[in-house]
Design a protein around this motif. Structure first.
Motif, PDB file in Angstrom:
ATOM      1  N   GLU C  58       0.508  -1.126  -0.158  1.00  0.00           N
ATOM      2  CA  GLU C  58       0.339  -0.053  -0.122  1.00  0.00           C
ATOM      3  C   GLU C  58       1.120   1.148   0.357  1.00  0.00           C
ATOM      4  OE1 GLU C  58      -3.363   0.126  -0.448  1.00  0.00           O
ATOM      5  OE2 GLU C  58      -2.944   2.271   0.024  1.00  0.00           O
ATOM      6  N   LEU C  59       1.669   1.436   0.495  1.00  0.00           N
ATOM      7  CA  LEU C  59       2.700   2.526   0.431  1.00  0.00           C
ATOM      8  C   LEU C  59       3.645   2.364  -0.271  1.00  0.00           C
ATOM      9  CD1 LEU C  59       4.648   1.883   4.170  1.00  0.00           C
ATOM     10  CD2 LEU C  59       3.015   3.774   3.476  1.00  0.00           C
ATOM     11  N   ASP C  60       3.787   1.603  -1.226  1.00  0.00           N
ATOM     12  CA  ASP C  60       4.454   1.688  -2.600  1.00  0.00           C
ATOM     13  C   ASP C  60       3.121   2.126  -3.132  1.00  0.00           C
ATOM     14  OD1 ASP C  60       6.852   0.300  -1.930  1.00  0.00           O
ATOM     15  OD2 ASP C  60       7.172  -1.399  -2.842  1.00  0.00           O
ATOM     16  N   LYS C  61       2.061   1.962  -3.157  1.00  0.00           N
ATOM     17  CA  LYS C  61       1.110   2.499  -4.005  1.00  0.00           C
ATOM     18  C   LYS C  61       0.707   3.471  -3.815  1.00  0.00           C
ATOM     19  CE  LYS C  61      -1.598  -1.485  -4.975  1.00  0.00           C
ATOM     20  NZ  LYS C  61      -2.872  -2.615  -4.019  1.00  0.00           N
ATOM     21  N   ARG C  62       1.003   4.065  -2.328  1.00  0.00           N
ATOM     22  CA  ARG C  62       0.407   5.174  -2.255  1.00  0.00           C
ATOM     23  C   ARG C  62       1.903   6.614  -2.890  1.00  0.00           C
ATOM     24  NH1 ARG C  62      -2.130   5.487   3.756  1.00  0.00           N
ATOM     25  NH2 ARG C  62      -3.555   4.545   3.377  1.00  0.00           N
ATOM     26  N   GLY C  63       3.224   5.720  -3.319  1.00  0.00           N
ATOM     27  CA  GLY C  63       3.675   6.499  -3.709  1.00  0.00           C
ATOM     28  C   GLY C  63       4.927   7.055  -2.790  1.00  0.00           C
ATOM     29  N   VAL C  64       4.923   6.715  -1.355  1.00  0.00           N
ATOM     30  CA  VAL C  64       6.046   7.173  -0.177  1.00  0.00           C
ATOM     31  C   VAL C  64       7.635   6.437  -0.417  1.00  0.00           C
ATOM     32  CG1 VAL C  64       5.627   6.895   2.529  1.00  0.00           C
ATOM     33  CG2 VAL C  64       3.975   7.153   1.613  1.00  0.00           C
ATOM     34  N   THR C  65       6.694   5.219  -0.755  1.00  0.00           N
ATOM     35  CA  THR C  65       8.272   4.096  -0.813  1.00  0.00           C
ATOM     36  C   THR C  65       7.827   3.201  -2.395  1.00  0.00           C
ATOM     37  OG1 THR C  65       6.696   1.955   0.529  1.00  0.00           O
ATOM     38  CG2 THR C  65       8.552   3.080   1.508  1.00  0.00           C
ATOM     39  N   TYR C  66       9.193   2.635  -2.743  1.00  0.00           N
ATOM     40  CA  TYR C  66       9.185   1.943  -3.727  1.00  0.00           C
ATOM     41  C   TYR C  66      10.241   0.948  -3.892  1.00  0.00           C
ATOM     42  CZ  TYR C  66      13.515   4.905  -4.302  1.00  0.00           C
ATOM     43  OH  TYR C  66      15.139   5.062  -4.174  1.00  0.00           O
ATOM     44  N   SER C  67       9.632  -0.313  -3.889  1.00  0.00           N
ATOM     45  CA  SER C  67      10.534  -1.136  -4.286  1.00  0.00           C
ATOM     46  C   SER C  67      11.440  -2.048  -4.373  1.00  0.00           C
ATOM     47  CB  SER C  67       9.370  -2.378  -3.896  1.00  0.00           C
ATOM     48  OG  SER C  67       9.804  -3.466  -4.702  1.00  0.00           O
TER      49      SER C  67
END
Lengths: 124, 124, 124, 124
Positions: C58-67
């Motif tokens: 979810e954090l990835d999807k929100r643009g807060v993190t990226y993997s």
DNA sequence: GTGGTCTAGACCACA
DNA sequence: GTGGTCTAGACCACA
């Protein structure tokens, strides 16, 4: 040389394949010319040599490059077949998107207009 | 219902999302109609309920479906915005393929001809 | 690191999302810095890796993190847009509470006084 | 009477509680006045009687209503305490949002300006 | 019965 | 080692 994006869902080795293939097919790298070694590539782009190796193996398999043991890796001499395959694939992709658009009720003329606009931009 | 491919590079939950979304946007599943439960879907397709759940959550988030606590899950009432987004995405995909074809030196008329042929087939 | 409450009405994965997002937006975790791995987080907080995974997705999807495949997960480089969205959301929340207070007949000055007191406390 | 949203994440019984409480606290339903029965509510809103029952039990517990066996359910006579509690809760909510905004670096004056604007709109 | 969350644990692609 | 997907199965809130 070129940039590697660390974006999710797009493995580095696939980016490498795509970019090198593009440079070859567009003629930036000339047929039977040597390309940088695995080590050079890896240090230049700050990525793992294993990753470069994986990309190179795939390029060899596709016939885009060939490696001569002890001498290095070279751009393939005959690229026509590969360009043909590549074009066929892109045609299929394009038609797949177009098909979805038909299903959504988008008119044919809109699609054709968009494509013509794209060509005009390219010729500027 | 429909087939699930077990290809490792195309996760089951994404196939589910795509296929259900397609059925909704094409009007096979009507707005505010209930869709099968997580458990029904899972047993029908012989996959794990968690995998179905994951797909459904994403469809909810996209606004394609909505879930009513204790009652089930329903097709969204207003799909216009989603159809619009979907069409925009497909246009971009189509132009991306077309751009590659330009770079490979494929003539514009070939692309347009292919698209027109696709529409004609659809109208048979 | 931080505490997880086991309250049934506040899912663990949502708590994780909220707390990590807060640490990122407040600058505790710096842009393009790696965050602990799924497994580290899970063992540190004594929760299941799947739960951490769900929060991270979810954090990835929100643009807060990226993997980055095979390398780990990182704090996003550009957070401005997300901070803006977050602020907008909090303004709406605040006004929603304020509206309820109006309806209950609470005077405007009391609200403003409370907010000014909050700011003064923050500046001590 | 009023609308029930079948939106995700907002249980019907909680919507009922909130709306009835609101009508009571705003004086739409007068103290010591009877409110519709469980059955009436359920058929009127086309929801399950169990769901209405659950909402009513909570309203009784909060002191918003009281039930007289054999006669029905009535709006509480003294609502001051409940209004006070409700207001306190909303103050806390509002300050919680305001605190987040401070942390994000939003200036106090913006918050106060927004609240004043809200009051002005209410007085139109 | 229905959806939502969580645990435990396996397996895979990627680097 | 790292993230991503999936299975199997449990438990809970809600209707």
């Amino acid at each position: 040389m070129f940039k590697i994006s660390l974006n999710k869902n797009f493995p580095i080795y696939e980016q490498l394949i795509e970019k090198i293939e593009e440079m070859v097919l567009l003629g930036v790298l000339e047929p039977d010319t040597a390309i940088p070694s695995v080590r050079d590539f890896a240090s230049e782009l700050a990525i793992n040599p294993n990753t470069v190796q994986k990309a190179f193996s795939e390029l060899d398999k596709r016939g885009v490059t060939y490696s001569v043991s002890g001498k290095g890796r070279f751009v393939a001499g005959d690229l026509d077949k590969i360009i043909k395959q590549k074009a066929d694939k892109h045609i299929l992709d394009m038609l797949s998107s177009a098909k979805e658009l038909i299903n959504l009720g988008i008119d044919k003329d809109i699609l054709i207009h968009e494509i013509e606009r794209l060509y005009e931009e390219g010729n500027k």
